[in-house]
Design an enzyme around this catalytic site. Structure first.
Site, PDB file in Angstrom:
ATOM      1  N   ASP A 159      -6.200  -7.126   3.959  1.00 49.74           N
ATOM      2  CA  ASP A 159      -7.313  -6.499   3.240  1.00 49.74           C
ATOM      3  C   ASP A 159      -8.215  -7.577   2.648  1.00 49.74           C
ATOM      4  OD1 ASP A 159      -8.846  -4.473   1.916  1.00 49.74           O
ATOM      5  OD2 ASP A 159      -7.784  -4.982   0.066  1.00 49.74           O
ATOM      6  N   LYS A 194       3.369 -15.616   3.209  1.00 46.30           N
ATOM      7  CA  LYS A 194       3.617 -16.383   1.980  1.00 46.30           C
ATOM      8  C   LYS A 194       5.131 -16.609   1.928  1.00 46.30           C
ATOM      9  CE  LYS A 194       2.273 -18.161  -1.986  1.00 46.30           C
ATOM     10  NZ  LYS A 194       1.451 -19.383  -2.069  1.00 46.30           N
ATOM     11  N   TYR A 243       0.824  -1.205   0.000  1.00 48.46           N
ATOM     12  CA  TYR A 243       0.000   0.000   0.000  1.00 48.46           C
ATOM     13  C   TYR A 243       0.861   1.260   0.000  1.00 48.46           C
ATOM     14  CZ  TYR A 243      -4.611  -2.074   0.753  1.00 48.46           C
ATOM     15  OH  TYR A 243      -5.790  -2.735   0.605  1.00 48.46           O
ATOM     16  N   ASP A 299     -12.150  -9.136   4.189  1.00 51.29           N
ATOM     17  CA  ASP A 299     -13.404  -9.149   3.423  1.00 51.29           C
ATOM     18  C   ASP A 299     -13.999 -10.554   3.436  1.00 51.29           C
ATOM     19  OD1 ASP A 299     -13.475  -6.468   2.691  1.00 51.29           O
ATOM     20  OD2 ASP A 299     -13.985  -6.910   0.599  1.00 51.29           O
ATOM     21  N   ASP A 323      -2.653 -18.513   1.122  1.00 56.13           N
ATOM     22  CA  ASP A 323      -3.612 -19.243   0.272  1.00 56.13           C
ATOM     23  C   ASP A 323      -4.319 -20.321   1.092  1.00 56.13           C
ATOM     24  OD1 ASP A 323      -1.076 -20.388   0.425  1.00 56.13           O
ATOM     25  OD2 ASP A 323      -1.060 -21.130  -1.643  1.00 56.13           O
TER      26      ASP A 323
HETATM   27  C1  IPM Z   1     -10.407  -1.502   3.708  1.00 52.16           C
HETATM   28  C2  IPM Z   1     -10.679  -0.922   2.340  1.00 52.16           C
HETATM   29  C3  IPM Z   1      -9.558   0.035   2.006  1.00 52.16           C
HETATM   30  C4  IPM Z   1      -8.261  -0.759   1.967  1.00 52.16           C
HETATM   31  C5  IPM Z   1      -9.765   0.813   0.714  1.00 52.16           C
HETATM   32  C6  IPM Z   1     -11.080   1.557   0.698  1.00 52.16           C
HETATM   33  C7  IPM Z   1      -8.617   1.759   0.429  1.00 52.16           C
HETATM   34  O1  IPM Z   1     -10.812  -1.924   1.399  1.00 52.16           O
HETATM   35  O2  IPM Z   1     -10.372  -0.721   4.687  1.00 52.16           O
HETATM   36  O3  IPM Z   1     -10.259  -2.718   3.808  1.00 52.16           O
HETATM   37  O4  IPM Z   1      -7.917  -1.355   0.936  1.00 52.16           O
HETATM   38  O5  IPM Z   1      -7.577  -0.798   2.984  1.00 52.16           O
HETATM   39 MG    MG Z   2     -10.726  -3.881   2.217  1.00 56.45          MG
END
Ligand code: IPM
Ligand code: MG
Length: 361
Positions: free
Chosen positions: A251, A195, A150, A255, A227
């Protein structure tokens, strides 16, 4: 050692409502925080500040200096969501709302992102996984938030581009200590996700983790490739207690984690580190629902619980969690989680019901 804090406290909160449904859920988070503070005798002041697309529109910067200053002067930031489709569909846009979020993390030194993955019994049927697999899953993902790809060196040419996934020993050590502290307070099981079979940065993570593990003999540490971790999370989510990983892997895995529980709209998170901590829902700005009074305010409200808990105000945090559970039990729910045939409540109505419950508790 964490400082001993006065109680009752004097809390200065920066409120960054952002875009889309942000302002609507923010209002409910603030109201709940106010009600709890009143009950426990804490003085609380809220200072609103611009961020995201709203800030780009107003001053051309998704995280303006003024907002940074307000955050720095606050004890905590209550953040909602940023993002607007008018930027998503324009790859040439010079500034994006998301840059505001990244700037906030970096400038406030928020290297530790705490994302609990919890199931709510009344919502497990919403999970894409079979109920018997996911029921009772309860783990925390600790994501490194200010390093890795990032923020590493980048090049973006017309036909050639790269990102650099760089980590220093110091960055790895400090996030591991955060993860071990969490593991100690929970079921004492830490999974380090990397990894290391391919990436040099991951081999540093693993080497440092193996050293730090010796300082926490009471915690069981295991190491897992990313993975494999992605697979294990859907095969056996109950395996995990605390998971720690680098920024990009975190990240993606968070999710996955938030959606397997079926309660994505209910999950809060905290970002902590050197500067003012930030508390925010895991979900995004849902621009299509803006102004419709249908967004679920619970993730924002549970962010307030995390905020109290950060300041060791356990009873306050519990009161918020109890109120949220009571609203779910009473079927006072926004449309997406309402049971069939049940009355659908708006963002405001769910918020007010919870405030009322807190006042009467
Ligand atoms: C998160 C989001 C952010 C990230 C985006 C919106 C920049 O996906 O907080 O997980 O990738 O960190
Ligand atoms: Mg995210």
């Amino acid at each position: 050692m964490r400082p001993v804090r006065p109680n009752p406290m004097n809390l200065k909160i920066a409120v960054l409502a952002g875009d889309g449904i942000g302002p609507e859920i923010s209002e409910q988070g603030v109201a709940v925080m106010q009600a709890v503070c009143q009950k426990f005798g804490h003085e609380v002041t809220f200072t609103p500040a611009l961020c995201g697309a709203a800030a780009i529109d107003a001053v051309g910067d998704p995280f303006p200096e003024e907002t940074f200053r307000i955050c720095q002067e606050a004890d905590a930031v209550l953040f909602s969501a940023v993002g607007d489709p008018k930027f998503d569909n324009d790859p040439t846009a010079k500034v994006r709302p998301e840059q505001g979020l990244l700037a906030m993390r970096k400038k406030l030194g928020l290297f530790a992102n705490i994302r609990p993955v919890e199931t709510f019994d009344c919502l497990v049927h919403k999970s894409p996984l079979r109920q018997e697999l996911v029921s009772g899953a309860d783990f925390v993902c600790i994501r490194e938030l200010t390093g890795g790809m990032y923020f590493g060196e980048k090049k973006e040419g017309a036909d050639y581009a790269y990102d650099t996934n760089a980590y220093s020993r110091h960055e790895v050590e400090r996030i591991l200590h955060v993860a071990y502290q969490y593991a100690r307070r929970r079921r004492k099981h830490l999974t380090v996700v990397d990894k290391a079979n391919v990436l040099a940065s991951s081999r540093l993570w693993r080497k440092v983790a193996q050293e730090i593990a010796e300082q926490y003999p009471d915690v069981q540490t295991d190491y897992m490739y990313v993975d494999n971790a992605a697979m294990r999370m859907i095969q056996e989510p109950r395996f995990f207690d605390v998971m720690v990983t680098e920024n990009t892997f975190g990240d993606i895995l968070t999710d996955e984690g938030s959606c397997i529980t079926g309660s994505m709209g209910l999950l809060p998170s905290a970002s902590t580190g050197e500067g003012t901590p930030v508390f925010e829902p895991i979900h995004g700005s849902w621009p299509q629902a803006k102004g419709l009074n249908i967004a679920n305010p619970l993730a924002q409200i549970l962010s307030v619980a995390m905020l109290f808990e950060y300041f060791d105000l356990a009873a306050e945090g519990k009161l918020v969690r109890d109120a949220v559970n009571a609203s779910l039990d009473a079927n006072v729910r926004t449309p997406e989680i309402q049971v069939e045939g049940g009355e659908k409540y708006g963002t405001k109505e769910v918020g007010s019901w919870i405030v009322n419950w807190i006042q009467q508790a």
